[in-house]
Design an enzyme around this catalytic site. Structure first.
Site, mmCIF file in Angstrom:
data_model
loop_
_atom_site.group_PDB
_atom_site.id
_atom_site.type_symbol
_atom_site.label_atom_id
_atom_site.label_comp_id
_atom_site.label_asym_id
_atom_site.label_seq_id
_atom_site.Cartn_x
_atom_site.Cartn_y
_atom_site.Cartn_z
ATOM 1 N N SER A 592 45.094 68.560 47.110
ATOM 2 C CA SER A 592 44.546 68.303 45.784
ATOM 3 C C SER A 592 44.559 69.600 44.959
ATOM 4 O O SER A 592 45.626 70.158 44.717
ATOM 5 C CB SER A 592 43.144 67.697 45.904
ATOM 6 O OG SER A 592 42.702 67.181 44.676
ATOM 7 N N ASP A 667 47.868 56.868 44.835
ATOM 8 C CA ASP A 667 46.818 57.826 44.480
ATOM 9 C C ASP A 667 46.366 57.567 43.046
ATOM 10 O O ASP A 667 47.077 57.875 42.090
ATOM 11 C CB ASP A 667 47.368 59.249 44.624
ATOM 12 C CG ASP A 667 46.289 60.322 44.569
ATOM 13 O OD1 ASP A 667 45.239 60.061 43.952
ATOM 14 O OD2 ASP A 667 46.505 61.413 45.120
ATOM 15 N N HIS A 699 44.394 59.023 47.444
ATOM 16 C CA HIS A 699 44.287 60.479 47.455
ATOM 17 C C HIS A 699 43.947 61.022 48.846
ATOM 18 O O HIS A 699 44.264 62.158 49.175
ATOM 19 C CB HIS A 699 43.233 60.918 46.435
ATOM 20 C CG HIS A 699 43.279 62.370 46.086
ATOM 21 N ND1 HIS A 699 44.418 63.006 45.629
ATOM 22 C CD2 HIS A 699 42.309 63.331 46.123
ATOM 23 C CE1 HIS A 699 44.157 64.279 45.397
ATOM 24 N NE2 HIS A 699 42.888 64.501 45.694
#
Length: 729
Positions: A592, A667, A699
């Protein structure tokens, strides 16, 4: 070496058992539950202050129960309800008591929508009669009992409903809810993700009014994701997602009166962008709201009097960077309130009058309050958690409302968290550190003294005693004028006369922390596996991370990825100078924000990093959501250079090393668009790299064998590109 200001090692187990540590961690064991940690699930302190409830799962019977335990004896004294006794409920996954604990909402058949939101079937269980009432045949969201327990409010299909539990009648109170247009009482995607709440409605103190936020998403741009599934044709998920600089939902605040069946719109004064929190005060006619401007550098705490139809400002928080929304607002019996703020440079606790006048600053010092547990009205005592004992540690404290008589209630160095009994006579302390799995003890709230041990994960400790487990070493490293927190994991047979490849891990997002003296996670077991293979793994929390004051955290304002990347590159160069680090074999990885960082580090630090792994990375902040991105960067229209100069998509021509790029196609948070655009930029720059897409994974990239496959792929990539000269296992 001069860069080490202090260093200490935390040994995972006593020397006596070290000789027995000969098993090696495998990827399969990391993900199959071998190292599962026992916890106390859904802990709730009963109103009598002498008992607590826990959600227990019987694996053999495949049933769940709410069991009551006595604080003094820790013995189970009662089972309130078990799914094995409920013909219509196979199991329940969560529970919520009514205010008087005579009724319980049981959650069943829950399915995730986004990160926090779920749909499910919910029942009301009457403790006395043992009767069960289904709230709605259709799946609903956020059922919430009224204060006296005679009604339950809930959301369904973007509208709000109330069910009268006496008459069993259900009536609708909003009527304009439409998917991807109007939402009543439930947050939109970006609020849920960035303000971290779903239920946007609240009962007042006497159950006569409900306040709710209405979201008009009409002008918010839509994002679509293909869902490949198992059918012949893929389907598509379309939802509203405001990217940086784009239109947000138009939000408004309303109050529904159950007696008059009328709805009033709350006057919030000057135009506001966000309603970040709503909460009724102890006065049934007074509602509070935290509202923000779009830059999120000005927060107003408002009070709305429904009887007078009047709005007033209780306090204003302003900051040159941004103001954090607080979850610690607590109204006392006299309607004065507790508030937390970074106004003096560190997060501390304040006491204000009901009119918003500062009475006193309760906590002070060059350290952060990290959690607020509550206020004991009788003893005029506040309970909180802080980093007074070092930013990587957490301790529980008590302090009087007047700021005097501060008492440290926990003594073991590491991470301590508390769950207090309703009358604040006891607390259950959850303690762990890098060497100690979670340990639950019953403690006295007045002295902190341990009364009894509840659970200590002895089985996990015994399991791990059979494995080769490396020490996690904590230290600081002097980088760019700051002493940055760092941990290091080395092979158990570490030989300082040899050279080892180094893998650095980081996240680096604003206010985050990865270097913490707490029990290990799944990633840590992977680092143990890598140490077994002959890698050294290190993590440095650079500028922009949390718990070291506002200035340290907010230095990255308007330039996400500049100072953070500089710190990681500088740290890698210092570590490369150590005689036992092979300077030709240094890599970095992250997920991320960490994937954004690892990409940037490989591109901009191509003279030190030889490889990087980026999982679900942001490749340009132009692609990410409005609330998060603009909090730190303003809008792209205002700060184009800040967005572009530090986005990896604009630095692909600098790639020299080996690069692995991973993303889930489903995601909804960091869209796969980020990876696709980065891939295209790399291709056009004629840069070779490896990449993988996990179909329909969000995600978190998990489900079935997904995590095992992902970490196998990453391990193989490391061995092939960083671990030459290391024996393959």
């Amino acid at each position: 070496m001069k860069y080490l200001r202090f260093s200490f090692q935390i040994c995972l187990f006593f020397t006596a058992v070290l000789s027995a540590q000969n098993k090696e961690v495998t990827l399969e064991e990391i993900w199959n539950g071998t190292f599962r940690t026992e916890r106390l699930d859904a802990l709730h302190s009963m109103a009598n202050g002498q008992q607590y409830s826990v959600l227990n799962f019987n694996r053999e019977a495949r049933s769940t129960s709410i069991d009551i335990y006595d604080y003094k004896t820790l013995e189970k004294v009662n089972t309130l309800v078990s799914s094995s006794d409920l013909p219509s409920v196979d199991y329940f996954t969560d529970y919520t008591f009514s205010a008087d604990e005579s009724q319980i909402i049981l959650a069943t058949n829950e399915e995730s929508i986004f990160r926090h939101s779920v749909l499910g079937h919910y029942y009301i269980y009457d403790v006395k009669s043992k009767s069960l009432t289904l709230i709605s045949e259709e799946k609903i969201q956020e059922p919430t009992l009224s204060p006296n327990g005679d009604k339950v409010a809930f959301a369904r299909n973007n509208n709000l409903y109330i069910k009268d539990l006496v008459t069993t009648e259900t009536f609708q109170i909003t009527f304009d809810g439409v998917k991807n247009k109007i939402i009543n009482g439930i947050t939109d995607w970006v609020y849920e993700e960035e303000f971290a709440f779903v239920r946007a409605f609240d009962w007042n103190a006497d159950g006569t009014q409900i306040a709710y936020i209405r979201f008009d998403e009409t002008n918010v741009p839509e994002f679509s994701m293909d869902v490949y599934g198992k059918g012949l044709y893929q389907t598509q998920e379309v939802f509203k997602y405001p990217k940086a600089g784009e239109a947000n939902s138009n939000v408004s605040l309303h109050v529904y009166n159950l007696k008059t069946t009328k709805t009033a719109k709350v006057n919030l004064g000057e135009k506001i962008e966000y309603i970040a929190r709503i909460e009724w005060t102890k006065n049934a006619d007074v509602l509070s709201a935290q509202v923000l401007n779009r830059h999120q550098n000005k927060l107003d705490l408002l009070a709305y009097n429904t009887a007078e139809n009047k709005t007033s400002v209780l306090l204003i928080e302003e900051d040159k960077a941004y103001v954090d929304v607080t979850d610690n607002l607590t109204f006392l019996k006299d309607n004065s309130f507790i508030w937390t703020s970074e106004k003096d440079g560190y997060n501390h606790i304040y006491h204000y009058s009901k009119d918003g006048k500062l009475i006193n600053q309760i906590t002070k010092g060059a350290w952060e309050v990290t959690n607020y547990y509550g206020f004991n009205e009788k003893a005029k005592t506040i309970f909180y958690q802080s980093v007074e004992n070092g930013s990587i540690n957490r301790d529980v404290y008590s302090i009087k409302l007047n700021g005097r008589s501060k008492t440290r209630l926990t003594q073991d160095e590491g991470t301590n968290g508390a769950d207090f009994s309703a009358d604040f006579s006891y607390f259950i302390n959850t303690f762990s550190n890098a060497s100690t799995p979670p340990r639950y003890t019953l403690n006295s709230a007045s002295s902190g003294k341990v009364i009894k041990l509840i659970k200590n994960n002895e089985a996990l400790s015994k399991t791990l005693s059979e494995y080769k487990i490396s020490n996690k070493e904590f230290s600081t490293i002097a980088i760019n004028g700051n002493d940055l927190n760092m941990w290091t994991v080395k092979p158990t047979d570490f030989d300082p006369s040899k050279q080892y490849p180094l893998l650095m891990f980081q996240y680096s997002g604003p206010g985050s922390q990865q270097v913490a003296n707490s029990w290990i996670s799944s990633n840590d077991y992977w680092y143990q596996l890598l140490a077994q293979k002959g890698y050294i793994v290190a993590c440095v929390d650079g500028r922009g991370t949390g718990f070291k004051g506002a200035d340290f955290k907010k230095v990255t304002q308007n330039e996400l990825g500049k100072y953070e990347v500089e710190d990681q590159i500088a740290a890698a160069k210092q570590l490369a100078a150590l005689p036992y680090i092979d300077a030709e074999r240094i890599g970095i990885w992250g997920w991320s924000f960490g994937g954004f960082m690892s990409s940037n580090c490989l591109f901009k630090g191509n003279d030190v990093f030889k490889m990087a792994i980026a999982v679900a990375p942001v490749s340009s902040w132009r692609f990410y959501d409005s609330i998060y991105t603009e909090r730190y960067m303003a809008t792209p229209q205002e700060n184009a250079s800040g967005y572009d100069e530090n986005s990896p998509i604009n630095h692909v021509e600098k790639l020299k090393g080996d690069f692995l790029l991973i993303h889930g196609s489903g995601d909804d948070n960091v869209h796969v668009q980020n990876t696709m655009r980065l891939v295209e930029a790399l291709v056009q720059a004629n840069k070779q790299f490896d990449w993988g897409i996990y179909p329909d994974k969000n995600h978190g990239i998990y489900g079935g064998n997904t995590r095992l496959h992902l970490y196998t792929k990453m391990t193989n990539f490391l061995d092939e590109n960083l671990g030459d000269k290391i024996s393959k296992k």
